[in-house]
Design an enzyme around this catalytic site. Structure first.
Site, PDB file in Angstrom:
ATOM      1  N   ASP A 169       7.996  -2.535   8.243  1.00  0.00           N
ATOM      2  CA  ASP A 169       7.221  -2.923   6.828  1.00  0.00           C
ATOM      3  C   ASP A 169       7.039  -1.458   6.496  1.00  0.00           C
ATOM      4  OD1 ASP A 169       7.493  -5.444   7.607  1.00  0.00           O
ATOM      5  OD2 ASP A 169       5.372  -5.414   7.975  1.00  0.00           O
ATOM      6  N   HIS A 193       0.494  -4.249   8.986  1.00  0.00           N
ATOM      7  CA  HIS A 193       1.683  -4.795   9.092  1.00  0.00           C
ATOM      8  C   HIS A 193       2.358  -4.389  10.259  1.00  0.00           C
ATOM      9  CE1 HIS A 193       2.566  -5.370   4.524  1.00  0.00           C
ATOM     10  NE2 HIS A 193       1.021  -4.495   4.302  1.00  0.00           N
ATOM     11  N   HIS A 242       1.048  -1.298  -0.122  1.00  0.00           N
ATOM     12  CA  HIS A 242       0.047   0.408  -0.295  1.00  0.00           C
ATOM     13  C   HIS A 242       1.029   1.266  -0.226  1.00  0.00           C
ATOM     14  CE1 HIS A 242      -3.517  -2.999   1.555  1.00  0.00           C
ATOM     15  NE2 HIS A 242      -4.496  -1.858   1.206  1.00  0.00           N
TER      16      HIS A 242
END
Length: 307
Positions: free
Chosen positions: A246, A242, A201
């Site tokens: 990350d 996450h 994302h």
């Protein structure tokens, strides 16, 4: 190769002749419609020389999804790792997990529509085909690094469906190759596990924000884009989709990838200054055909200006 080149030239000639006929026959439509038609023809001409890069970038998106699906078979649920972001940010909960997805969808849709502004607005900043060649190059490079990262080490997923006890945390062995290739779209991508380092994302969000930072026109939108990227980072961690690492790795990795690749690619000139399109990437054959592409684009714009 020769036959394909001939077909490209024939199609170019047909498009230019079709435009000239439109100028003489259809003088009633609005200026926006005429602008849209002219831009469509111009973009098609550019697409004829860059379709391979667009197609390769789109195909790689499937390959990236396939890799993420594959690592799910290797995922083993376990205790959630100690994380500073989890300690500082309150957990949103499963019922509010949609918030981060809504923000991401808004960013994606907004950038997608922005890249097509040359079809509507009179002042044009770039060519849609060329900007997407650039964006896809950034995405492919970042996603390649991401694939190497999450296959190197599989961390226990912090998301709710990846935790111990969830039926989706582990996938049974596939019945065949076809089951793997179909990647159970879209559920297979939404409820994936194991593809953690680094956030996909954030790859899309940062690539879009950085690209608009360079080629966008509105300063307030640029500042708002960075604010949304920061908010998106916090939402991803708060949603436990996450680990904090990350998101942090995504910030500096994507920024460096875009910086170095952008240096290697041919610079896109500002169309608002009357510059002609630059092909991407600029190979030896592209350099030889550069003057021909510029002439075709100028013919289209000159024809439309005669209205």
């Amino acid at each position: 190769m020769f036959i394909s080149t001939v077909w490209v030239e024939v199609l170019r000639i047909w498009l230019l002749n079709h435009l000239r006929m439109t100028l003489y026959i259809g003088r009633e439509p609005s200026k926006i419609w005429k602008r849209f038609c002219a831009e469509t023809i111009t973009e098609i001409i550019i697409l004829l020389d860059n379709w391979k890069y667009i197609l390769a970038g789109v195909i790689f998106q499937y390959f990236h999804g396939l890799a993420a699906r594959g690592v799910h078979y290797l995922h083993r649920p376990g205790p959630t790792l100690q994380d500073l972001g989890f300690f500082l940010l309150p957990e949103l909960g499963q019922d509010k997990a949609y918030i981060s997805e809504t923000v991401f969808s808004s960013v994606f849709l907004s950038f997608f529509l922005c890249t097509f502004h040359p079809f509507v607005f009179k002042v044009k900043k770039f060519y849609t085909v060329l900007i997407w060649c650039r964006v896809l190059a950034f995405l492919v490079a970042s996603q390649t690094l991401r694939i190497f990262s999450f296959y190197s080490t599989q961390l226990p997923g912090p998301n709710y469906h990846c935790r111990t006890g969830s039926k989706l945390a582990r996938l049974p062995e596939p019945d065949g190759v076809l089951e793997v290739l179909l990647i159970n779209f879209p559920q297979g991508l939404i409820y994936g596990c194991g593809d953690l380092i680094f956030s996909s994302h954030m790859i899309f969000t940062l690539v879009f924000v950085i690209t608009y930072q360079k080629y966008g026109t509105r300063r307030c939108i640029k500042q708002f884009g960075w604010l949304v990227a920061i908010i998106q980072s916090f939402l991803i961690v708060a949603s436990r989709k996450h680990y904090t690492v990350d998101v942090v790795v995504a910030w500096y990795t994507v920024s460096l990838v875009v910086f170095f690749i952008d240096k290697k690619l041919t610079e896109l000139h500002d169309r608002s200054n009357g510059s002609s399109p630059l092909l991407l990437p600029l190979s030896t054959r592209d350099k030889d055909n550069r003057s021909k592409e510029d002439a075709n684009a100028k013919q289209v714009e000159t024809a439309m200006n005669s209205l």
